[in-house]
Design an enzyme around this catalytic site. Structure first.
Site, PDB file in Angstrom:
ATOM      1  N   LYS A  35       0.852  -1.201   0.000  1.00 43.77           N
ATOM      2  CA  LYS A  35       0.000   0.000   0.000  1.00 43.77           C
ATOM      3  C   LYS A  35       0.886   1.249   0.000  1.00 43.77           C
ATOM      4  O   LYS A  35       2.087   1.170   0.302  1.00 43.77           O
ATOM      5  CB  LYS A  35      -0.917  -0.022   1.222  1.00 43.77           C
ATOM      6  CG  LYS A  35      -0.185  -0.019   2.552  1.00 43.77           C
ATOM      7  CD  LYS A  35      -1.123  -0.424   3.687  1.00 43.77           C
ATOM      8  CE  LYS A  35      -0.391  -0.403   5.014  1.00 43.77           C
ATOM      9  NZ  LYS A  35      -1.158  -1.056   6.076  1.00 43.77           N
ATOM     10  N   ARG A 129     -10.832  -0.589  14.688  1.00 44.84           N
ATOM     11  CA  ARG A 129     -10.698   0.214  13.488  1.00 44.84           C
ATOM     12  C   ARG A 129     -11.589  -0.446  12.445  1.00 44.84           C
ATOM     13  O   ARG A 129     -12.705  -0.008  12.235  1.00 44.84           O
ATOM     14  CB  ARG A 129      -9.214   0.242  13.085  1.00 44.84           C
ATOM     15  CG  ARG A 129      -8.760   1.527  12.468  1.00 44.84           C
ATOM     16  CD  ARG A 129      -7.271   1.536  12.219  1.00 44.84           C
ATOM     17  NE  ARG A 129      -6.788   0.351  11.496  1.00 44.84           N
ATOM     18  CZ  ARG A 129      -5.542   0.218  11.031  1.00 44.84           C
ATOM     19  NH1 ARG A 129      -4.664   1.173  11.220  1.00 44.84           N
ATOM     20  NH2 ARG A 129      -5.179  -0.875  10.386  1.00 44.84           N
ATOM     21  N   TYR A 251      15.477  29.667   9.468  1.00 45.02           N
ATOM     22  CA  TYR A 251      14.287  30.391   9.942  1.00 45.02           C
ATOM     23  C   TYR A 251      14.173  30.329  11.456  1.00 45.02           C
ATOM     24  O   TYR A 251      14.435  29.287  12.063  1.00 45.02           O
ATOM     25  CB  TYR A 251      13.016  29.785   9.345  1.00 45.02           C
ATOM     26  CG  TYR A 251      12.811  30.111   7.889  1.00 45.02           C
ATOM     27  CD1 TYR A 251      12.625  31.418   7.454  1.00 45.02           C
ATOM     28  CD2 TYR A 251      12.804  29.093   6.940  1.00 45.02           C
ATOM     29  CE1 TYR A 251      12.428  31.700   6.110  1.00 45.02           C
ATOM     30  CE2 TYR A 251      12.605  29.362   5.598  1.00 45.02           C
ATOM     31  CZ  TYR A 251      12.419  30.672   5.190  1.00 45.02           C
ATOM     32  OH  TYR A 251      12.224  30.947   3.873  1.00 45.02           O
ATOM     33  N   MET A 299      11.795  24.542   3.425  1.00 47.16           N
ATOM     34  CA  MET A 299      11.088  23.814   2.369  1.00 47.16           C
ATOM     35  C   MET A 299      12.044  23.048   1.461  1.00 47.16           C
ATOM     36  O   MET A 299      11.790  21.895   1.101  1.00 47.16           O
ATOM     37  CB  MET A 299      10.234  24.792   1.547  1.00 47.16           C
ATOM     38  CG  MET A 299       9.356  24.095   0.519  1.00 47.16           C
ATOM     39  SD  MET A 299       8.366  25.226  -0.464  1.00 47.16           S
ATOM     40  CE  MET A 299       7.150  25.771   0.715  1.00 47.16           C
TER      41      MET A 299
HETATM   42  C1  LIG Z   1      -0.348  -2.019   6.701  1.00 48.97           C
HETATM   43  C2  LIG Z   1      -0.867  -3.341   7.115  1.00 48.97           C
HETATM   44  C3  LIG Z   1      -0.009  -4.416   7.374  1.00 48.97           C
HETATM   45  C4  LIG Z   1       1.498  -4.259   7.416  1.00 48.97           C
HETATM   46  O1  LIG Z   1       1.878  -3.659   8.629  1.00 48.97           O
HETATM   47  P1  LIG Z   1       3.437  -3.473   9.007  1.00 48.97           P
HETATM   48  O2  LIG Z   1       3.434  -2.969  10.393  1.00 48.97           O
HETATM   49  O3  LIG Z   1       3.998  -2.478   8.042  1.00 48.97           O
HETATM   50  O4  LIG Z   1       4.062  -4.813   8.843  1.00 48.97           O
HETATM   51  C5  LIG Z   1      -0.566  -5.650   7.644  1.00 48.97           C
HETATM   52  N1  LIG Z   1      -1.906  -5.818   7.669  1.00 48.97           N
HETATM   53  C6  LIG Z   1      -2.776  -4.814   7.446  1.00 48.97           C
HETATM   54  C7  LIG Z   1      -4.232  -5.055   7.503  1.00 48.97           C
HETATM   55  C8  LIG Z   1      -2.288  -3.546   7.165  1.00 48.97           C
HETATM   56  O5  LIG Z   1      -3.146  -2.536   6.952  1.00 48.97           O
END
Ligand SMILES: *Cc1c(COP(=O)(O)O)cnc(C)c1O
Length: 355
Positions: A35, A129, A251, A299
């Site tokens: 992802k 969640r 800055y 930046m």
């Molecule tokens: C992002 C995610 C993972 C991977 O998590 P890591 O901590 O990066 O290994 C696994 N399962 C789900 C459902 C996720 O959203």
């Protein structure tokens, strides 16, 4: 001349990290989590580095389509499932597996006609969640299995606290109590659980961060886990300033020299993805020597202490993070985690693959 900032991604480091996961979770299958553009490393790198994975998991349907266009023919799991009924049709078209985490998604599947779709019923075991209540799992699994457009039904959950000793225990017990009698493959383990919770390995593990060579733990670095940093963010010094005692840099004049010193100006700032909250003292490598940032990150630039690197000048290479400076150390200094920094490398930073 292009601006000197760039990010390189090592395909062999990605492959090495996948191998480390396989050794830790022998006998399981691996969803490589890609992802957020493979945690900022890009899907082309992921396709090559994770060619030996059993599947790819992500949340963006457009990127799932890209994975197919790039030639990935193996399983793809959509970790948040469908966001609307059209996604169910896309899943059938592209051969994607869908997480089902609420009853609305079941309704979209019921309305779907066409090629069957494998699903992963997600249980909420305490993270609150995504996921169905554990005591609804059995009925939902049966309802899903009865749908003509649903293929295999598997079971999963996600841990909130696997990076703490014992932190996954309650979730594992809730999952096992709710699913003991049910058939289907199981998946629970994220990166932290792959390393620390062998009883969570089950049928499929879901590593993300460790595949990229960063650590999910606050108290253990990636090299202690046998991992190699996949991304190196580099730039160069584009100016050098000689400060007298009492002179400031950047800055807000937050850093003031207490003695004469040389300061290097690096072409990398928060618009490249370097964290603006990194305070004076954040580790950085200049010309092969570790030193520290000084003053506020702006930046397009940040400043470094050239005290330990007296020979450095305009053009000296700088590593912001990567093989020498673990991204986790930069993140800790800035009050965040390596995940956030890797995902946030800006589109204006050219990224290229090595080995
Ligand atoms: C992002 C995610 C993972 C991977 O998590 P890591 O901590 O990066 O290994 C696994 N399962 C789900 C459902 C996720 O959203």
């Amino acid at each position: 001349m292009p601006r000197p900032v760039s990010a390189s991604v090592s395909v062999s480091a990605l492959a090495h990290n996948l191998f480390v996961v396989r050794r830790r979770a022998a006998g399981t299958r691996v969803w490589a989590v890609v992802k957020a553009h493979a945690y900022g490393h890009g899907l082309p790198a992921a396709i090559r580095g994770f060619a030996a994975a059993d599947g790819m998991a992500l949340v963006e349907f457009d990127n799932a389509r890209r994975l197919r266009a790039l030639g990935w023919r193996g399983p793809i799991l959509m970790l948040e499932g469908a966001f609307g009924p059209a996604d169910v049709a896309t899943a059938a078209e592209l051969g994607l597996s869908l997480v089902v985490h609420d009853a609305g998604q079941v309704a979209w599947l019921r309305a779907h006609e066409g090629r069957s779709i494998d699903v992963w019923l997600k249980l909420n075991t305490g993270m609150n969640r995504l996921g169905v209540a554990p005591d609804e799992a059995s009925a939902l699994q049966q309802a899903l299995a009865a749908l003509p457009c649903v293929g295999k039904v598997s079971l999963m959950t996600h841990f909130a606290d696997a990076d703490r000793p014992g932190g996954a225990q309650a979730a594992i017990e809730r999952f096992d109590r709710a699913t003991g009698e049910l058939s289907g493959s199981r998946s629970m383990a994220n990166s932290a659980a792959i390393f620390d919770v062998p009883e969570a390995h089950r049928d499929w593990v879901r590593p993300g961060i460790v595949l990229y060579g960063a650590s999910p733990f606050a108290d253990r670095g990636a090299s202690a886990l046998g991992l190699r940093a996949a991304m190196t963010l580099r730039s160069e010094l584009i100016a050098v300033q000689s400060l007298k005692a009492g002179d400031a840099v950047g800055y807000g004049s937050t850093f003031v020299a207490d003695a004469p010193m040389r300061v290097g100006i690096v072409a990398c700032g928060y618009a490249d993805g370097y964290p603006r909250h990194a305070p004076t003292g954040t580790p950085i490598d200049v010309g092969g020597t570790r030193t520290r940032t000084v003053g506020r990150v702006s930046m397009d630039m940040l400043a470094v202490d050239l005290g330990p690197v007296s020979e450095a000048g305009v053009g000296t290479p700088v590593e912001l993070w990567g093989e020498r400076v673990p991204v986790d150390e930069v993140a800790a200094s800035a009050g965040t985690v390596g995940y956030e920094l890797l995902c946030a490398v800006a589109p204006r930073v050219p990224m290229y693959l090595v080995d």
